[in-house]
Write a protein that holds these residues in place. Structure first.
Motif, mmCIF file in Angstrom:
data_model
loop_
_atom_site.group_PDB
_atom_site.id
_atom_site.type_symbol
_atom_site.label_atom_id
_atom_site.label_comp_id
_atom_site.label_asym_id
_atom_site.label_seq_id
_atom_site.Cartn_x
_atom_site.Cartn_y
_atom_site.Cartn_z
ATOM 1 N N LEU A 1 1.032 -1.246 0.005
ATOM 2 C CA LEU A 1 0.064 0.163 0.024
ATOM 3 C C LEU A 1 0.883 1.116 0.041
ATOM 4 N N VAL A 2 1.948 1.514 0.762
ATOM 5 C CA VAL A 2 2.857 2.471 0.682
ATOM 6 C C VAL A 2 3.491 2.626 -0.568
ATOM 7 N N VAL A 3 4.022 1.349 -0.888
ATOM 8 C CA VAL A 3 4.766 1.560 -2.388
ATOM 9 C C VAL A 3 3.800 2.199 -3.502
ATOM 10 N N LEU A 4 2.616 1.659 -3.386
ATOM 11 C CA LEU A 4 1.349 2.403 -4.184
ATOM 12 C C LEU A 4 1.329 3.792 -4.083
ATOM 13 N N ALA A 5 1.067 4.244 -2.583
ATOM 14 C CA ALA A 5 0.850 5.525 -2.211
ATOM 15 C C ALA A 5 2.074 6.506 -2.818
ATOM 16 N N SER A 6 3.470 5.843 -2.460
ATOM 17 C CA SER A 6 4.479 6.729 -2.826
ATOM 18 C C SER A 6 4.428 7.085 -4.576
ATOM 19 N N PHE A 7 4.089 5.819 -5.267
ATOM 20 C CA PHE A 7 3.914 6.227 -6.638
ATOM 21 C C PHE A 7 2.807 7.318 -7.102
ATOM 22 N N ILE A 8 1.735 7.032 -6.542
ATOM 23 C CA ILE A 8 0.516 8.067 -6.836
ATOM 24 C C ILE A 8 0.955 9.343 -6.126
ATOM 25 N N GLY A 9 1.612 9.607 -5.045
ATOM 26 C CA GLY A 9 2.276 10.747 -4.770
ATOM 27 C C GLY A 9 3.066 11.433 -5.757
#
Lengths: 111, 135
Positions: A9-17
């Motif tokens: 989830l954080v890897v995904l969040a960091s990419f979207i960010g």
């Protein structure tokens, strides 16, 4: 090993960010305060920022802050890669060392 | 005030706001549910959002004032704050691997900052060159 769902989830969040920063950057080029709501790139950037926070907070539910927060440093790597590809910003050895240090750091954190 | 000291002071403030935002987000996540009423009455979520937003606002102002290569390394102060506050206020355990990981990440961010500097400096030097050739 840290909670795998939180990590993903954080890897995904960091990419979207990072994608959000990209759109903020190209939106800022045509920034006019009067036409701010019509600046779709800027609005998309802001939306992606907010959207990434949702995944981030869900990740926090299942894992410690001292694990989840350091993983967000992956954003720096995504930003460098997106900027090199789409904004033609230069890549140099300092930046590559930086990417390697961050990857090792994140491995230490999630091990 | 000396510009360098001012930048450090501003960035310490910025990272403190960001860190408090993180602590509030963590507290908010405990009561996280797919229920609109629960979400909208989650006061930690608002507090987290507010502090995170103020931190981001200070960061944008700092980036307007100072070079990315100077601001980036200072952002990594936030890892120290997050480590300290998580142990003190959230009761999280600190391990050698976490400390090592955070130090590596901080070094990485400083490297990326230095990498951005060479580009900025080059642009600055080029500007000077053209100015000289004009005059």
């Amino acid at each position: 090993m840290a909670n795998i769902y939180s990590i993903l989830l954080v890897v995904l969040a960091s990419f979207i960010g990072a994608a959000g920063s990209f759109y903020l950057k190209i939106g800022a080029k045509e920034f006019k305060i009067a036409a701010i709501l019509k600046n779709y790139k800027l609005m998309l950037g802001l939306f992606l920022y907010g959207f990434s926070t949702i995944f981030y907070i869900i990740a926090l539910k299942f894992e410690e802050l001292t694990i989840v927060y350091p993983i967000t440093s992956l954003t720096y790597i995504w930003v460098l890669m997106i900027s090199a590809k789409y904004l033609k910003e230069n890549m140099n050895s300092y930046k590559i060392y930086g990417i390697i240090f961050i990857i090792f750091g994140v491995f230490f954190i999630v091990r | 005030m000396n510009s360098g000291i001012k930048a450090i002071f501003i960035m310490v403030l910025c990272t403190l706001f960001t860190t408090l935002g993180q602590i509030f987000f963590k507290l908010a996540s405990v009561n996280l549910a797919f229920d609109l009423v629960v979400l909208l009455t989650n006061q930690w979520l608002y507090l987290g959002g507010l502090f995170y937003f103020i931190g981001a606002l200070i960061l944008v102002m700092a980036l307007k004032e100072w070079d990315l290569s100077f601001v980036y390394p200072l952002i990594s102060i936030s890892y120290i704050w997050v480590a300290l506050t998580s142990v003190i206020y959230l009761g999280e355990k600190m391990t050698y691997f976490k400390i090592g990981g955070m130090l590596l990440i901080m070094v990485g961010i400083i490297c990326i900052g230095l990498g951005s500097k060479t580009k900025e400096l080059k642009r600055h030097i080029n500007k000077k060159k053209t100015r000289f050739s004009d005059g």
